[in-house]
Design a protein around this motif. Structure first.
Motif, PDB file in Angstrom:
ATOM      1  N   ALA A  18     -21.729  47.883  35.078  1.00 30.69           N
ATOM      2  CA  ALA A  18     -20.365  48.326  34.782  1.00 30.69           C
ATOM      3  C   ALA A  18     -19.371  47.177  34.841  1.00 30.69           C
ATOM      4  CB  ALA A  18     -19.948  49.423  35.759  1.00 30.69           C
ATOM      5  N   THR A  19     -19.881  45.951  34.801  1.00 33.15           N
ATOM      6  CA  THR A  19     -19.025  44.783  34.953  1.00 33.15           C
ATOM      7  C   THR A  19     -19.108  43.889  33.733  1.00 33.15           C
ATOM      8  OG1 THR A  19     -19.349  44.818  37.349  1.00 33.15           O
ATOM      9  CG2 THR A  19     -18.551  42.767  36.394  1.00 33.15           C
ATOM     10  N   LEU A  20     -17.936  43.492  33.197  1.00 29.83           N
ATOM     11  CA  LEU A  20     -17.900  42.470  32.157  1.00 29.83           C
ATOM     12  C   LEU A  20     -18.249  41.127  32.791  1.00 29.83           C
ATOM     13  CD1 LEU A  20     -14.578  43.330  30.284  1.00 29.83           C
ATOM     14  CD2 LEU A  20     -16.878  43.587  29.399  1.00 29.83           C
ATOM     15  N   ARG A  21     -19.092  40.363  32.116  1.00 30.44           N
ATOM     16  CA  ARG A  21     -19.498  39.080  32.670  1.00 30.44           C
ATOM     17  C   ARG A  21     -19.005  37.952  31.763  1.00 30.44           C
ATOM     18  NH1 ARG A  21     -22.756  36.601  36.839  1.00 30.44           N
ATOM     19  NH2 ARG A  21     -22.723  34.412  36.267  1.00 30.44           N
ATOM     20  N   TYR A  22     -18.141  37.094  32.311  1.00 34.40           N
ATOM     21  CA  TYR A  22     -17.624  35.941  31.586  1.00 34.40           C
ATOM     22  C   TYR A  22     -18.302  34.680  32.120  1.00 34.40           C
ATOM     23  CZ  TYR A  22     -13.588  38.524  29.668  1.00 34.40           C
ATOM     24  OH  TYR A  22     -12.781  39.397  28.988  1.00 34.40           O
ATOM     25  N   THR A  23     -18.695  33.803  31.228  1.00 32.89           N
ATOM     26  CA  THR A  23     -19.139  32.468  31.598  1.00 32.89           C
ATOM     27  C   THR A  23     -18.312  31.465  30.798  1.00 32.89           C
ATOM     28  OG1 THR A  23     -21.387  33.240  32.020  1.00 32.89           O
ATOM     29  CG2 THR A  23     -21.061  30.868  31.781  1.00 32.89           C
ATOM     30  N   VAL A  24     -17.591  30.623  31.505  1.00 35.18           N
ATOM     31  CA  VAL A  24     -16.744  29.603  30.894  1.00 35.18           C
ATOM     32  C   VAL A  24     -17.410  28.254  31.164  1.00 35.18           C
ATOM     33  CG1 VAL A  24     -14.481  28.501  30.879  1.00 35.18           C
ATOM     34  CG2 VAL A  24     -14.666  30.976  31.249  1.00 35.18           C
ATOM     35  N   THR A  25     -17.741  27.527  30.104  1.00 37.67           N
ATOM     36  CA  THR A  25     -18.415  26.243  30.243  1.00 37.67           C
ATOM     37  C   THR A  25     -17.525  25.127  29.702  1.00 37.67           C
ATOM     38  OG1 THR A  25     -20.559  27.328  29.972  1.00 37.67           O
ATOM     39  CG2 THR A  25     -20.497  24.933  29.717  1.00 37.67           C
ATOM     40  N   PHE A  26     -17.226  24.152  30.554  1.00 34.57           N
ATOM     41  CA  PHE A  26     -16.458  22.974  30.135  1.00 34.57           C
ATOM     42  C   PHE A  26     -17.427  22.005  29.468  1.00 34.57           C
ATOM     43  CE2 PHE A  26     -14.724  18.725  30.792  1.00 34.57           C
ATOM     44  CZ  PHE A  26     -13.394  18.882  30.462  1.00 34.57           C
ATOM     45  N   VAL A  27     -17.174  21.673  28.204  1.00 34.95           N
ATOM     46  CA  VAL A  27     -18.045  20.757  27.465  1.00 34.95           C
ATOM     47  C   VAL A  27     -17.246  19.535  27.032  1.00 34.95           C
ATOM     48  CG1 VAL A  27     -19.557  22.624  26.678  1.00 34.95           C
ATOM     49  CG2 VAL A  27     -17.615  21.925  25.253  1.00 34.95           C
ATOM     50  N   ARG A  28     -17.929  18.448  26.763  1.00 36.98           N
ATOM     51  CA  ARG A  28     -17.285  17.172  26.458  1.00 36.98           C
ATOM     52  C   ARG A  28     -17.532  16.687  25.042  1.00 36.98           C
ATOM     53  NH1 ARG A  28     -18.756  17.909  31.485  1.00 36.98           N
ATOM     54  NH2 ARG A  28     -17.423  17.178  33.187  1.00 36.98           N
ATOM     55  N   GLU A  29     -18.485  17.259  24.344  1.00 30.55           N
ATOM     56  CA  GLU A  29     -18.835  16.798  23.013  1.00 30.55           C
ATOM     57  C   GLU A  29     -18.802  17.951  22.018  1.00 30.55           C
ATOM     58  OE1 GLU A  29     -19.234  13.732  22.233  1.00 30.55           O
ATOM     59  OE2 GLU A  29     -19.297  12.885  24.251  1.00 30.55           O
ATOM     60  N   PRO A  30     -18.330  17.713  20.782  1.00 28.13           N
ATOM     61  CA  PRO A  30     -17.753  16.460  20.272  1.00 28.13           C
ATOM     62  C   PRO A  30     -16.348  16.194  20.810  1.00 28.13           C
ATOM     63  CG  PRO A  30     -17.576  18.151  18.624  1.00 28.13           C
ATOM     64  CD  PRO A  30     -18.371  18.760  19.749  1.00 28.13           C
ATOM     65  N   THR A  31     -15.698  17.231  21.312  1.00 24.91           N
ATOM     66  CA  THR A  31     -14.414  17.071  22.003  1.00 24.91           C
ATOM     67  C   THR A  31     -14.471  17.939  23.247  1.00 24.91           C
ATOM     68  OG1 THR A  31     -13.406  18.892  20.753  1.00 24.91           O
ATOM     69  CG2 THR A  31     -13.091  16.651  19.893  1.00 24.91           C
ATOM     70  N   ARG A  32     -13.577  17.690  24.162  1.00 26.17           N
ATOM     71  CA  ARG A  32     -13.518  18.527  25.361  1.00 26.17           C
ATOM     72  C   ARG A  32     -13.024  19.918  24.990  1.00 26.17           C
ATOM     73  NH1 ARG A  32     -12.662  13.396  26.394  1.00 26.17           N
ATOM     74  NH2 ARG A  32     -13.755  12.410  28.156  1.00 26.17           N
ATOM     75  N   ALA A  33     -13.767  20.896  25.462  1.00 19.28           N
ATOM     76  CA  ALA A  33     -13.484  22.268  25.065  1.00 19.28           C
ATOM     77  C   ALA A  33     -14.006  23.215  26.130  1.00 19.28           C
ATOM     78  CB  ALA A  33     -14.132  22.585  23.714  1.00 19.28           C
ATOM     79  N   LEU A  34     -13.609  24.470  26.018  1.00 15.46           N
ATOM     80  CA  LEU A  34     -14.123  25.541  26.849  1.00 15.46           C
ATOM     81  C   LEU A  34     -14.921  26.478  25.955  1.00 15.46           C
ATOM     82  CD1 LEU A  34     -10.910  26.277  28.943  1.00 15.46           C
ATOM     83  CD2 LEU A  34     -12.906  24.946  29.664  1.00 15.46           C
ATOM     84  N   GLU A  35     -16.196  26.618  26.242  1.00 12.34           N
ATOM     85  CA  GLU A  35     -17.024  27.572  25.510  1.00 12.34           C
ATOM     86  C   GLU A  35     -17.162  28.817  26.375  1.00 12.34           C
ATOM     87  OE1 GLU A  35     -20.607  25.525  24.428  1.00 12.34           O
ATOM     88  OE2 GLU A  35     -19.626  24.537  22.723  1.00 12.34           O
ATOM     89  N   VAL A  36     -16.824  29.947  25.795  1.00  8.12           N
ATOM     90  CA  VAL A  36     -16.719  31.197  26.550  1.00  8.12           C
ATOM     91  C   VAL A  36     -17.724  32.196  26.008  1.00  8.12           C
ATOM     92  CG1 VAL A  36     -15.185  33.067  27.285  1.00  8.12           C
ATOM     93  CG2 VAL A  36     -14.260  30.757  26.934  1.00  8.12           C
ATOM     94  N   GLU A  37     -18.434  32.816  26.915  1.00 11.91           N
ATOM     95  CA  GLU A  37     -19.338  33.909  26.570  1.00 11.91           C
ATOM     96  C   GLU A  37     -18.930  35.137  27.372  1.00 11.91           C
ATOM     97  OE1 GLU A  37     -24.004  33.977  26.340  1.00 11.91           O
ATOM     98  OE2 GLU A  37     -23.331  34.436  28.383  1.00 11.91           O
ATOM     99  N   VAL A  38     -18.909  36.300  26.727  1.00  9.32           N
ATOM    100  CA  VAL A  38     -18.573  37.556  27.390  1.00  9.32           C
ATOM    101  C   VAL A  38     -19.695  38.548  27.129  1.00  9.32           C
ATOM    102  CG1 VAL A  38     -16.843  39.351  27.730  1.00  9.32           C
ATOM    103  CG2 VAL A  38     -16.129  37.095  26.899  1.00  9.32           C
TER     104      VAL A  38
END
Length: 477
Positions: free
Chosen positions: A33-53
């Motif tokens: 019953a819980t939404l699960r978020y994973t936020v990953t800080f990545v550096r290539e090709p640019t610094r970004a946040l990749e988010v999975e829900v």
């Protein structure tokens, strides 16, 4: 802003069988019953946040970004392998049926190329970055109170408004994502420890003349000055992000508090600032003083900014950081700036326009001063405006203008607020200033502020009197 979708490259231990043509395996929560978020800080090709829900069965089909503009499309996956690329339209994403999880990328470095850097969109250097959660976190358009969220951060040490559990997992309510505060990734950490509270601090960049101990010492000073206004620090734990800004020497260039739960603060500081420059700084204190009053819903900028502006000067006098004469000089100079903006308009006309103009700040500060004086007059100097803040704190973290007025009357022991507010709103802005200062014995002379015996001199002296500041355990790095 459009941005190309690319296949995310993630470690095998995180996803099984992930490729650009196969269905990636979602990270399932132990609680269905819980939404699960994973936020990953990545550096290539640019610094970004990749988010999975990972979605919950029965999750609403409409998601949104509270502050849209940073993500153009979201990848949605069904368990049967179907993959949809969904456009973000006016911040909203409408999901097809049976979607099991979402993925998207928020490019932190995009502001340097195509949109202005800032506290909300993203700013940073190297692996130290700052962004508002509302800019990159997608959330259900409607957030039922029983809908829970688990959020994990990977790839960087993060400072979010919330406290993680011992495993590093943030356990939230879905409504916490509506205003998810300021977030910091990378950088360095220190703690300001008060007798009954803690400030977790992220320094997101480098200074030329300051070390982290000096930065956190400045924040500790501001936090202790809040204790001249409130009996205890308003929250047991808050987070503060400090962002150096190249090409500036000023200690605090700008600050802001967001009413996440708990609130989060971020401050822009000149990269070339010196430790000595913090002696005259007021921005960090001003932002922390916003924690001393509740969040007013709907927003009442003249009240929230007026309270913080008034107490910024009072607290610095009470702590001994500035003299009483200097504190009143700051107030009088501020009233003069507000008056120049207001012109011949009434306070009501001033505050109905630009919600955060100098006129709004300083008409609000004048009313806060007047309320403090009237409460002290009505109670023989036994009660004051700080008692109103204490009473409101007992009633919860949010309030309304009407409830604030009721609290004023309760502390004063008589109806006071409505008549005084109407008197200010309907008359020319700052028309009450001269008589109020005269009654307090505050006169502006060519050589500076002078105090003379007057009707309310004792009230003024009580307002200035140094509050009891307990010794703090110190700063941890």
């Amino acid at each position: 802003m459009s941005r190309a979708h690319r296949c995310p490259l993630l470690a095998l231990v995180l996803f099984v069988g992930l490729s650009c043509v196969s269905v990636p395996g979602p990270r399932l929560s132990k609680d269905p019953a819980t939404l699960r978020y994973t936020v990953t800080f990545v550096r290539e090709p640019t610094r970004a946040l990749e988010v999975e829900v990972v979605l919950v069965r029965g999750t609403p089909r409409v998601f949104r970004f509270t502050s849209p503009g940073g993500v153009a499309s979201v990848s949605a996956y069904r368990e049967d392998g179907a993959h949809f690329e969904l456009p973000v339209t006016e911040g909203r994403v409408v999901l097809p049926s049976d979607i099991r999880f979402l993925r998207y990328r928020y490019d932190l470095e995009a502001p340097t190329r195509s949109r202005r850097q800032g506290l909300f969109a993203g700013m940073g250097e190297g692996d130290a970055w700052h962004v508002a959660g509302r800019a990159y976190l997608i959330r259900p358009h409607q957030t039922p109170p029983d809908l829970r969220v688990e959020l994990a951060v990977e790839g960087a040490d993060a400072l979010l408004p919330w406290q993680p559990d011992e495993t590093g997992l943030y356990r939230l309510r879905a409504e916490d994502l509506v205003d998810s505060g300021f977030h910091g990734f990378g950088g360095r950490r220190c703690q300001v420890v008060l007798p009954d509270a803690m400030l977790d601090v992220a320094v997101l960049g480098h200074f030329r003349q300051l070390d982290d101990t000096q930065v956190c010492g400045w924040l500790k000073q501001a936090a202790e000055e809040v204790l001249t206004v409130r009996r205890t620090f308003p929250y047991p734990r808050i987070t503060v992000r400090v962002i150096p800004v190249p090409g500036h020497e000023g200690p605090s260039l700008f600050g802001m508090v967001l009413w996440s739960s708990p609130p989060s603060i971020s401050v822009l500081v000149g990269q070339d600032a010196s430790a000595a420059s913090f002696a005259r700084d007021w921005v960090a204190l001003h932002e922390m003083l916003h924690l001393a009053h509740p969040a007013f819903l709907p927003r009442v900028p003249w009240l929230s900014e007026g309270l913080a502006t008034y107490y910024t000067e009072v607290a610095r006098v009470r702590s001994g950081r500035q003299s009483a004469e200097r504190g009143w000089e700051e107030l009088v100079d501020g009233f003069a700036r507000g008056r120049r903006v207001a012109g011949a308009r009434t306070m009501e006309e001033v505050v109905s326009g630009n919600g955060f103009s100098p006129g709004t700040y300083w008409t609000g500060a004048l009313l806060a001063l007047h309320l403090d004086v009237e409460i002290r007059r009505a109670t023989g100097n036994r009660r004051h405006l700080e008692d109103v803040l204490e009473l409101l704190a007992e009633r919860g973290p949010s309030s309304t203008l009407g409830a604030f007025g009721v609290a004023v009357d309760a502390v004063a022991g008589q109806p006071l607020f409505d008549a005084l507010l109407a008197r200010h709103l309907k008359r020319a802005a700052f028309v009450e200033q001269e008589g109020l200062l005269q009654a307090l014995g505050v006169t502006a002379e060519s050589e500076g502020i002078q105090f003379v015996p007057a009707r309310d001199s004792l009230l003024r002296e009580a307002m200035e009197s140094r509050g009891y500041i307990r010794e703090s355990p110190g700063i941890r790095r």
